[in-house]
Design a protein around this motif. Sequence first.
Motif, PDB file in Angstrom:
ATOM      1  N   LEU A   1       0.852  -1.187   0.000  1.00 51.58           N
ATOM      2  CA  LEU A   1       0.000   0.000   0.000  1.00 51.58           C
ATOM      3  C   LEU A   1       0.884   1.232   0.000  1.00 51.58           C
ATOM      4  CD1 LEU A   1      -2.880   1.198   0.202  1.00 51.58           C
ATOM      5  CD2 LEU A   1      -2.556   1.179   2.686  1.00 51.58           C
ATOM      6  N   VAL A   2       0.697   2.096  -0.999  1.00 45.13           N
ATOM      7  CA  VAL A   2       1.438   3.353  -1.096  1.00 45.13           C
ATOM      8  C   VAL A   2       0.424   4.478  -0.974  1.00 45.13           C
ATOM      9  CG1 VAL A   2       2.928   4.788  -2.535  1.00 45.13           C
ATOM     10  CG2 VAL A   2       3.156   2.293  -2.620  1.00 45.13           C
ATOM     11  N   LYS A   3       0.685   5.439  -0.077  1.00 40.44           N
ATOM     12  CA  LYS A   3      -0.200   6.590   0.095  1.00 40.44           C
ATOM     13  C   LYS A   3       0.476   7.820  -0.486  1.00 40.44           C
ATOM     14  CE  LYS A   3      -2.609   4.805   4.096  1.00 40.44           C
ATOM     15  NZ  LYS A   3      -3.153   5.082   5.414  1.00 40.44           N
ATOM     16  N   ILE A   4      -0.270   8.502  -1.349  1.00 39.25           N
ATOM     17  CA  ILE A   4       0.194   9.751  -1.952  1.00 39.25           C
ATOM     18  C   ILE A   4      -0.856  10.793  -1.600  1.00 39.25           C
ATOM     19  CG2 ILE A   4       0.809  10.968  -4.063  1.00 39.25           C
ATOM     20  CD1 ILE A   4       1.467   8.243  -5.317  1.00 39.25           C
ATOM     21  N   GLY A   5      -0.563  11.622  -0.610  1.00 36.18           N
ATOM     22  CA  GLY A   5      -1.594  12.516  -0.099  1.00 36.18           C
ATOM     23  C   GLY A   5      -2.737  11.667   0.414  1.00 36.18           C
ATOM     24  N   LYS A   6      -3.961  11.931  -0.074  1.00 38.12           N
ATOM     25  CA  LYS A   6      -5.130  11.150   0.326  1.00 38.12           C
ATOM     26  C   LYS A   6      -5.350   9.917  -0.549  1.00 38.12           C
ATOM     27  CE  LYS A   6      -7.743  15.077   2.132  1.00 38.12           C
ATOM     28  NZ  LYS A   6      -8.973  15.867   1.967  1.00 38.12           N
ATOM     29  N   LEU A   7      -4.644   9.835  -1.673  1.00 39.93           N
ATOM     30  CA  LEU A   7      -4.789   8.695  -2.577  1.00 39.93           C
ATOM     31  C   LEU A   7      -4.117   7.466  -1.977  1.00 39.93           C
ATOM     32  CD1 LEU A   7      -3.887  10.338  -6.013  1.00 39.93           C
ATOM     33  CD2 LEU A   7      -6.158  10.024  -5.015  1.00 39.93           C
ATOM     34  N   GLU A   8      -4.706   6.295  -2.218  1.00 42.70           N
ATOM     35  CA  GLU A   8      -4.108   5.037  -1.792  1.00 42.70           C
ATOM     36  C   GLU A   8      -3.971   4.119  -2.992  1.00 42.70           C
ATOM     37  OE1 GLU A   8      -6.441   3.323   1.344  1.00 42.70           O
ATOM     38  OE2 GLU A   8      -5.773   4.836   2.793  1.00 42.70           O
ATOM     39  N   ILE A   9      -2.762   3.581  -3.171  1.00 40.25           N
ATOM     40  CA  ILE A   9      -2.477   2.658  -4.259  1.00 40.25           C
ATOM     41  C   ILE A   9      -2.090   1.328  -3.633  1.00 40.25           C
ATOM     42  CG2 ILE A   9      -0.942   2.124  -6.195  1.00 40.25           C
ATOM     43  CD1 ILE A   9      -1.221   5.690  -5.180  1.00 40.25           C
ATOM     44  N   LYS A  10      -2.869   0.290  -3.897  1.00 41.30           N
ATOM     45  CA  LYS A  10      -2.560  -1.052  -3.402  1.00 41.30           C
ATOM     46  C   LYS A  10      -2.088  -1.860  -4.607  1.00 41.30           C
ATOM     47  CE  LYS A  10      -5.642  -3.024  -0.802  1.00 41.30           C
ATOM     48  NZ  LYS A  10      -6.827  -3.819  -0.377  1.00 41.30           N
ATOM     49  N   TYR A  11      -0.767  -2.097  -4.667  1.00 44.43           N
ATOM     50  CA  TYR A  11      -0.191  -2.788  -5.816  1.00 44.43           C
ATOM     51  C   TYR A  11      -0.432  -4.280  -5.711  1.00 44.43           C
ATOM     52  CZ  TYR A  11       2.006  -0.916  -9.851  1.00 44.43           C
ATOM     53  OH  TYR A  11       2.201  -0.413 -11.109  1.00 44.43           O
ATOM     54  N   LEU A  12      -1.146  -4.841  -6.677  1.00 44.26           N
ATOM     55  CA  LEU A  12      -1.494  -6.256  -6.687  1.00 44.26           C
ATOM     56  C   LEU A  12      -0.525  -7.079  -7.531  1.00 44.26           C
ATOM     57  CD1 LEU A  12      -5.322  -5.679  -7.096  1.00 44.26           C
ATOM     58  CD2 LEU A  12      -4.077  -6.151  -4.973  1.00 44.26           C
ATOM     59  N   ILE A  13      -0.148  -6.538  -8.694  1.00 44.92           N
ATOM     60  CA  ILE A  13       0.819  -7.204  -9.572  1.00 44.92           C
ATOM     61  C   ILE A  13       1.801  -6.145 -10.063  1.00 44.92           C
ATOM     62  CG2 ILE A  13       1.180  -8.460 -11.741  1.00 44.92           C
ATOM     63  CD1 ILE A  13      -1.745  -9.408 -11.519  1.00 44.92           C
ATOM     64  N   ASP A  14       3.073  -6.293  -9.708  1.00 43.01           N
ATOM     65  CA  ASP A  14       4.107  -5.385 -10.216  1.00 43.01           C
ATOM     66  C   ASP A  14       4.746  -6.058 -11.416  1.00 43.01           C
ATOM     67  OD1 ASP A  14       6.255  -3.744 -10.803  1.00 43.01           O
ATOM     68  OD2 ASP A  14       6.772  -3.397  -8.706  1.00 43.01           O
ATOM     69  N   GLY A  15       4.305  -5.644 -12.591  1.00 40.22           N
ATOM     70  CA  GLY A  15       4.795  -6.246 -13.828  1.00 40.22           C
ATOM     71  C   GLY A  15       6.045  -5.600 -14.375  1.00 40.22           C
ATOM     72  N   SER A  16       6.567  -4.583 -13.679  1.00 31.83           N
ATOM     73  CA  SER A  16       7.711  -3.844 -14.219  1.00 31.83           C
ATOM     74  C   SER A  16       8.977  -4.698 -14.290  1.00 31.83           C
ATOM     75  CB  SER A  16       7.969  -2.583 -13.394  1.00 31.83           C
ATOM     76  OG  SER A  16       8.323  -2.903 -12.064  1.00 31.83           O
ATOM     77  N   VAL A  17       9.121  -5.678 -13.416  1.00 32.69           N
ATOM     78  CA  VAL A  17      10.318  -6.519 -13.398  1.00 32.69           C
ATOM     79  C   VAL A  17      10.478  -7.258 -14.726  1.00 32.69           C
ATOM     80  CG1 VAL A  17      11.426  -8.488 -12.265  1.00 32.69           C
ATOM     81  CG2 VAL A  17      10.212  -6.778 -10.902  1.00 32.69           C
ATOM     82  N   HIS A  18       9.366  -7.720 -15.283  1.00 31.77           N
ATOM     83  CA  HIS A  18       9.411  -8.493 -16.531  1.00 31.77           C
ATOM     84  C   HIS A  18       8.810  -7.732 -17.709  1.00 31.77           C
ATOM     85  CE1 HIS A  18      10.695 -11.876 -14.143  1.00 31.77           C
ATOM     86  NE2 HIS A  18       9.655 -11.701 -13.350  1.00 31.77           N
ATOM     87  N   LYS A  19       8.580  -6.424 -17.491  1.00 32.32           N
ATOM     88  CA  LYS A  19       7.982  -5.560 -18.531  1.00 32.32           C
ATOM     89  C   LYS A  19       6.644  -6.115 -19.003  1.00 32.32           C
ATOM     90  CE  LYS A  19      12.306  -3.748 -19.980  1.00 32.32           C
ATOM     91  NZ  LYS A  19      13.081  -2.974 -19.778  1.00 32.32           N
TER      92      LYS A  19
END
Length: 140
Positions: free
Chosen positions: A6-24
């Motif tokens: 969970l990443v909070k940016i101000g009041k926004l909340e981002i819950k990362y479920l799949i980080d596909g950046s490692v394999h593009k």
Amino acid sequence: MTQPELVKIGKLEIKYLIDGSVHKGMGLFELTVPSGSNVPPPHSHIHNEECIYVLEGILRYSVDDVTRDLHPGDVMCTPKGSAHGFSNPYEEKARVLIMLTPDIGVQYFRDVASIVNAAEPPDITQILAVMARYGLVPAS
């Protein structure tokens, strides 16, 4: 299985479920947008297509010249290079799933959070630099 980050940016909340950046590959995250939240400026992605699916509430979403109020079950896609943005002008929070392909990754949101959460108002020059590093271009 590990818990989603969970990443909070101000009041926004981002819950990362799949980080596909490692394999593009494809990435998937849940975004919670409380009423009246500060949101990212309209922008486009050089390398990524984006698709949004509303789970809860109403999210105002724009792609190029089309703006729609999206309700639960609604989908709107953003082709690579199209300017897009969102807001929540309603009383109820909005919760959406966002798929990016290829993914920009959770690190992008960590980097933005470190700037936005550090000072009020946040340093827009630093935010623009982070956006550029990840292939996001502010709309003109």
